[in-house]
Enzyme design. Structure first.
Site, PDB file in Angstrom:
ATOM      1  CE1 TYR A 250      -4.172  -1.844   0.593  1.00  0.00           C
ATOM      2  CE2 TYR A 250      -2.443  -3.515   1.680  1.00  0.00           C
ATOM      3  CZ  TYR A 250      -3.874  -3.163   1.049  1.00  0.00           C
ATOM      4  OH  TYR A 250      -4.610  -4.317   0.889  1.00  0.00           O
TER       5      TYR A 250
ATOM      6  CE1 TYR B 285     -13.866  -2.816   0.348  1.00  0.00           C
ATOM      7  CE2 TYR B 285     -12.080  -1.485   0.947  1.00  0.00           C
ATOM      8  CZ  TYR B 285     -12.635  -2.489   0.510  1.00  0.00           C
ATOM      9  OH  TYR B 285     -11.851  -3.250  -0.616  1.00  0.00           O
TER      10      TYR B 285
ATOM     11  CG  MET C 266     -10.047   0.042   3.764  1.00  0.00           C
ATOM     12  SD  MET C 266      -9.159   1.677   3.815  1.00  0.00           S
ATOM     13  CE  MET C 266      -9.141   1.797   5.620  1.00  0.00           C
TER      14      MET C 266
ATOM     15  CG  HIS D 174     -12.907  -5.881  -2.987  1.00  0.00           C
ATOM     16  ND1 HIS D 174     -13.020  -4.639  -2.638  1.00  0.00           N
ATOM     17  CD2 HIS D 174     -13.987  -6.172  -3.909  1.00  0.00           C
ATOM     18  CE1 HIS D 174     -13.916  -4.085  -3.200  1.00  0.00           C
ATOM     19  NE2 HIS D 174     -14.606  -4.850  -4.021  1.00  0.00           N
TER      20      HIS D 174
ATOM     21  CG  ASN E 289      -6.873 -15.430   1.063  1.00  0.00           C
ATOM     22  OD1 ASN E 289      -6.842 -16.581   1.878  1.00  0.00           O
ATOM     23  ND2 ASN E 289      -6.461 -14.508   1.496  1.00  0.00           N
TER      24      ASN E 289
ATOM     25  CB  ALA F 214      -9.096 -14.768   3.687  1.00  0.00           C
ATOM     26  CB  ILE F 215     -13.275 -17.343   1.026  1.00  0.00           C
ATOM     27  CG1 ILE F 215     -12.789 -16.532   0.216  1.00  0.00           C
ATOM     28  CG2 ILE F 215     -14.963 -17.543   0.859  1.00  0.00           C
ATOM     29  CD1 ILE F 215     -12.645 -17.025  -1.212  1.00  0.00           C
TER      30      ILE F 215
ATOM     31  CE1 TYR G  12     -13.316 -10.812   7.227  1.00  0.00           C
ATOM     32  CE2 TYR G  12     -11.903 -11.919   5.616  1.00  0.00           C
ATOM     33  CZ  TYR G  12     -12.092 -10.776   6.505  1.00  0.00           C
ATOM     34  OH  TYR G  12     -10.919  -9.854   6.658  1.00  0.00           O
TER      35      TYR G  12
END
Lengths: 888, 157
Positions: B20, B68, B70, B113, B118, B121-122, B125
């Protein structure tokens, strides 16, 4: 007589006399402007009135008008020499200039006129104690006490005077007479802070009387009911009991201390050991003043039985009492042996690693003890640490942890506890510190890299990595590494300061100033702020940085700042003379006096003074260096180069001038702003000599002599003091002083390379010094053989060479010194002499990147003759320290 | 805060394949919302962080907005210890107790996003917090493979 009035000696008429009293009052209330106005009113009528003139002068002095003040006070005094007021004012003026001896004279003059003036007597006594005129102080305090025996302060001051003049019995009896004047039931006799302090002070004095511990002990019991400082009371009791050999009773006292909660004080644990082992009074005395984690067990080597005895009693008596005390858990590490020791240290390490204690490595290093003259000393040299059984044991344990942690996240296969991820981090960290302790920097750095991959936000790892890089010989990389760590948390003052220090050591003083300025006050000049904060460590590092750059003026300037701080520290005690007596903190007050008496023996002062001496000696040895900043050496250049250099110098000079001008203008403008904006604000201090030009103009040897003399007086037990004294004396041609310095240094550390080098130098030099007085020669011939142990110089060098060759662990600096001596006395050829360093240099003690660099300088000095040795040395050192920077 | 952004950078550099830029961190600092941007500490060191912002729902006409996420990152050595759960949990908790206060009153959902590959991660969540896997956005990332991502979201009211 009217004539007297005209001359200013006559008492004033009633109205003016009242006015004068108000002037004095205004002065005391610090209403200076009003005071001056009133004084002027009197002076309108009696322009020559001495006392008024003097008072006006004194008041002006408080408004920063020093010169006017002096003129007025002097005039006042001349007009009225018989007035004690004038003399008193004259004394006060000198006092404010810190010219104490003059002030004392003036006060004494005032007292001749008015011998019972209490105000003047009090002021005089303060100056006398400040100047340590102890006998005078005692006399003055006695006079005051006779005049005003109903004031407590006067009794205490007189008792203090008795104590300070060595009349301990007298001091005790003064306190007793004072206590006798109190009526029974007075609050001064009840339990309370002041009566408690007084009783403890009386006890302190009693214990100072030789062989008087019994009386002191009895007194402690007698005064128990008034004492509020119970910790000190118990400590005193245990101390007296141990001195009297009452070990059983002393143990009870020590246990009472533990019950009071003093379980983390290692001195108490040490006292406990004294009791159990029934040590002699002299050992007890030493055992009670050890620092840090020191106890009897780390002071002297105990026999196995002794250790067993202490351990058994510790386990039985102390453990149940303080199961959670960290000190009680650490003390056994110094008592246990064999398998029990292994288990204890294993548990201790595991516990600290799981907790994440960064200092564990240095904590453990205090367990590497070796015996020297029947006493324990810490092993510090990498060679000694590496061969120490405790070190080897810890390394073995930690390697085991690492292996097991990586496989099963436990410290060992049979361990039940699953470890958190940070345990691995801290174990790597500890292993890296262990590598560092034996000089294995590359291995350690590999581990810190692992740490940073694991947790890149771990600030402590950057600190360790920085110090590893520094040890490995790359100070620039070290400073950069710390700067990276610093950026993680810019509110962390500790790492910010550490970064500053490394930047200075890397000669990047501009960046260093930027870094430290983040934490100074934001208005004004940061450099000035640091001075005001008496930030000594920064100034010392900066001065050393300038010394490396050979910018002697700036270097001396910074060292002078440190010297100034110490003068201020000395000055600061002034306020305590009356304050401590008033508050009856007499024990603390004697500590303050003692501290101030030895102030110039403080290590930081020693560093500054030695820095100054070395700077002046460098200037003396090569006078050109002081000028080199301004004038490059044109003679050695080709004409074209010369032209270019001159043009450059001109440009540089112009730029500097321009800069200086704009700076001056800015300062001026700022000053004006200040004055316009806020008249009360003191104009900001503008340093008109930032480069220390004035210091460079002084006679270098005279200055060096001054500081060397001070070190000799205040730090006679410091080895380097005598080295400095020698270096200064030999240059001044003072052969006897040089000889004395060598003899003294030789007693303090006969194995040092620095003393060896100087003995050789001296023995070569002094026979050539001409024009010596015959008695000087006599002393020289009778005393100097002792330096060479009765041998000729050649024999002495040969003997030392043999000694160093046969001792496989002889230190690198010593080998360098011996090689140089052999060359200087032409005992050996250059390659032969240097082979000592090249062949065995890296194998003994005292090996660091610094000493390797010193050796390199030696090789460079002998040019072609040493070329082969030099390249071999470079290769060897680079193999040992692959990261060493600019080593060519 | 401004003083500690470097820690966040270090952490993110160690956790994510994408880096970033300066602006991103400046924005996080500027918003100064300590409840939506949090560090996780382990034994004194920063080992995880979550950064969230409130933003309008794109193409919505009624002034509604969303939370959101980030970034959410935990250092590899410290994963599997519920650090991420705690970080996301703290965001959701903050929302629950302040759902009718200030800018949160218009918030309807929480969104992020995630790179299509991944799976961890999916799963994190969807199973722990009940996010729903939405549409795939093609070529969302520029420099990593696969460049596509899913939108995960959860209705908050």
């Amino acid at each position: 007589k009217p004539g007297d009035l005209a001359l200013g000696r006559q008492p004033l008429p009633k109205k003016e006399a009242d006015l004068f009293k108000t002037v004095v009052k205004h002065y005391e209330m610090k209403k200076y402007k009003k005071g001056i106005k009133l004084a002027d009113t009197i002076l309108k009528k009696f322009p020559n009135h001495g006392e008024t003139l003097a008072m006006k002068g004194l008041t002006l002095n408080c408004l920063q008008k020093r010169e006017d003040a002096h003129a007025l006070v002097k005039k006042g005094l001349m007009n009225d020499m018989r007035s004690h007021v004038c003399w008193h004012v004259y004394g006060l003026l000198h006092r404010s200039d810190r010219n104490y001896n003059e002030a004392i004279k003036a006060y004494k003059q005032a007292l001749k006129i008015d011998p019972e003036n209490l105000q003047i007597l009090r002021d005089l006594s303060l100056l006398q104690i400040q100047m340590r005129d102890l006998d005078g102080f005692a006399v003055t305090r006695h006079t005051i006490l006779t005049l005003k025996p109903n004031t407590k302060m006067n009794w205490l001051s007189f008792a203090m005077a008795k104590y300070l003049t060595g009349d301990l019995r007298g001091a005790v009896s003064v306190i007793d007479i004072y206590l006798g004047t109190l009526t029974p039931g007075s609050p001064e006799l009840e339990r309370g802070f002041e009566s408690s302090e007084l009783a403890m002070y009386r006890n302190f004095v009693l214990a100072r009387i030789p062989k008087n511990h019994m009386e002191a002990l009895d007194h402690l019991e007698a005064c128990k009911s008034v004492v509020v400082d119970e910790g000190a009371w118990l400590k005193g009791k245990a101390h007296h009991q141990l001195q009297l050999g009452m070990h059983k009773e002393a143990k009870e006292t020590v246990l009472a201390m533990f019950r009071r909660g003093m379980t983390e004080d290692y001195a108490v644990h040490s006292a406990y050991m004294c009791c159990v082992l029934e040590l002699d009074p002299e050992s007890c005395e030493r055992a009670l003043v050890l620092k840090g984690t020191g106890t009897v067990a780390t002071m002297i080597p105990l026999t196995s039985e002794q250790k067993q005895k202490v351990w058994a009693s510790h386990k039985e008596e102390l453990r149940p009492m303080m199961a959670r005390s960290p000190a009680a858990q650490r003390v056994p590490l110094t008592l246990l042996e064999g398998d029990e020791f292994r288990k204890a240290i294993d548990a201790y390490c595991q516990k600290s690693l799981a907790k994440g204690v960064p200092s564990l490595g240095s904590d453990l290093s205090s367990l590497y003890l070796i015996v020297k003259n029947n006493l324990f000393v810490r092993a510090l040299d990498p060679v000694d640490v590496a061969s120490h059984p405790t070190y080897q044991l810890i390394v073995e344990l930690v390697d085991g942890y690492l292996e097991s942690l990586k496989k099963i996240t436990k410290f060992s296969p049979d361990n039940e506890n699953e470890q958190s991820p940070s345990s691995l981090l801290w174990t790597w960290y500890l292993r890296a510190t262990l590598h560092q302790q034996v000089g294995e920097f590359s291995e350690a750095l590999k581990l810190t890299e692992l740490c940073l991959e694991h947790t890149p936000t771990a600030v402590d790892v950057y600190e360790l990595q920085g110090s590893l890089l520094k040890g490995a010989g790359d100070i620039d990389a070290a400073a950069e590494c710390l700067d990276k760590g610093r950026e993680l948390d810019k509110q962390d003052r500790y790492i910010n300061n550490l970064t500053t220090k490394y930047m200075l050591q890397a000669n990047k003083n501009d960046i260093a100033l930027q870094r430290i300025s983040l934490f100074t006050r934001h208005e004004g000049n940061p450099e000035q702020n640091l001075f005001d904060m008496q930030c000594t460590w920064y100034e010392l590092e900066l001065a050393a940085c300038f010394a490396r750059k050979q910018e002697w003026g700036k270097c001396l300037k910074k060292y002078a700042a440190v010297v100034k701080h110490f003068d201020d520290f000395h000055e600061d005690q002034f306020d305590f003379h009356s304050y401590c007596i008033r508050k009856v903190t007499l024990r603390a007050y004697t500590d303050v006096l003692d501290f101030e008496d030895h102030l110039w023996g403080q290590p930081f002062y020693g560093v500054a003074a030695e820095g100054i001496i070395n700077a002046y000696l460098a200037i003396f040895d090569t006078p050109a260096t002081a000028m080199a900043e301004a004038e490059p050496d044109y003679a050695s250049m080709t004409p074209a180069e010369r032209k270019k250099a001159k043009a450059q110098a001109r440009k540089k000079k112009k730029a500097l001038e321009k800069k200086a001008m704009s700076q001056a203008e800015e300062a001026k403008k700022k000053n004006e702003d200040d004055q316009n904006g806020n008249k009360k604000k003191v104009a900001s201090v503008v340093d008109d000599d930032p480069n220390g030009e004035a210091l460079l103009k002084l006679d270098p040897l005279e200055e060096a002599k001054k500081y060397a003399a001070r070190l000799v007086k205040y730090s006679p037990k410091r080895f380097s003091t005598w080295i400095c004294q020698y270096d200064v004396s030999i240059r001044r041609g003072k052969v006897l002083m040089a000889l004395q310095a060598l003899l003294k240094a030789n007693v303090l550390d006969p194995e040092s390379s620095e003393i060896f080098t100087r003995i050789v130098e001296f023995s070569q030099k002094y026979p050539k010094v001409e024009g010596l007085h015959s008695t000087v020669k006599e002393v020289l011939t009778s005393e100097s053989p002792a330096l060479l142990e009765g041998k000729s110089l050649a024999e002495y060098v040969a003997k030392t060479t043999e000694h160093v060759r046969s001792d496989s662990l002889a230190s690198l600096p010593m080998k360098i010194a011996v090689a140089e001596a052999n060359i200087a006395t032409q005992s050996q050829s250059v390659p032969e002499a240097l082979s000592l360093v090249v062949d065995t240099g890296l194998k003994g003690r005292g090996v660091s990147t610094d000493s390797c660099r010193t050796a390199l300088q030696l090789f460079k000095k002998y040019g072609d003759e040493a070329a082969e040795a030099k390249s071999e040395w470079i290769a060897k050192v680079k193999e040992r320290y692959p990261l060493i920077a600019s080593f060519e | 805060t401004k003083q500690t952004t470097k820690q966040l950078r270090k952490l993110n550099a160690a956790c994510f394949p994408v880096s970033y830029n300066e602006n991103y961190y400046r924005e996080v600092v500027k918003r100064q919302n300590d409840d939506l941007n949090k560090f996780a500490y382990w034994n004194g060191f920063v080992i995880g962080a979550v950064c969230t912002r409130v933003e309008p729902i794109p193409e919505s006409t009624n002034n509604r907005s969303r939370l959101y996420i980030m970034t959410l990152g935990v250092l590899a050595a410290y994963r599997g210890r519920n650090v991420g759960t705690k970080l996301i949990g703290s965001i959701l908790e903050y929302f629950e107790s302040n759902r009718n206060v200030g800018e949160l009153t218009t918030v309807d959902e929480i969104v992020l996003h995630v790179q299509t590959s991944n799976d961890d991660a999916i799963r994190f969540y969807t199973t722990r917090f009940g996010f729903e896997q939405g549409e795939m956005v093609e070529n969302y990332y520029r420099r990593i493979d696969p460049p596509h991502c899913y939108v995960l979201s959860k209705k908050l009211r």
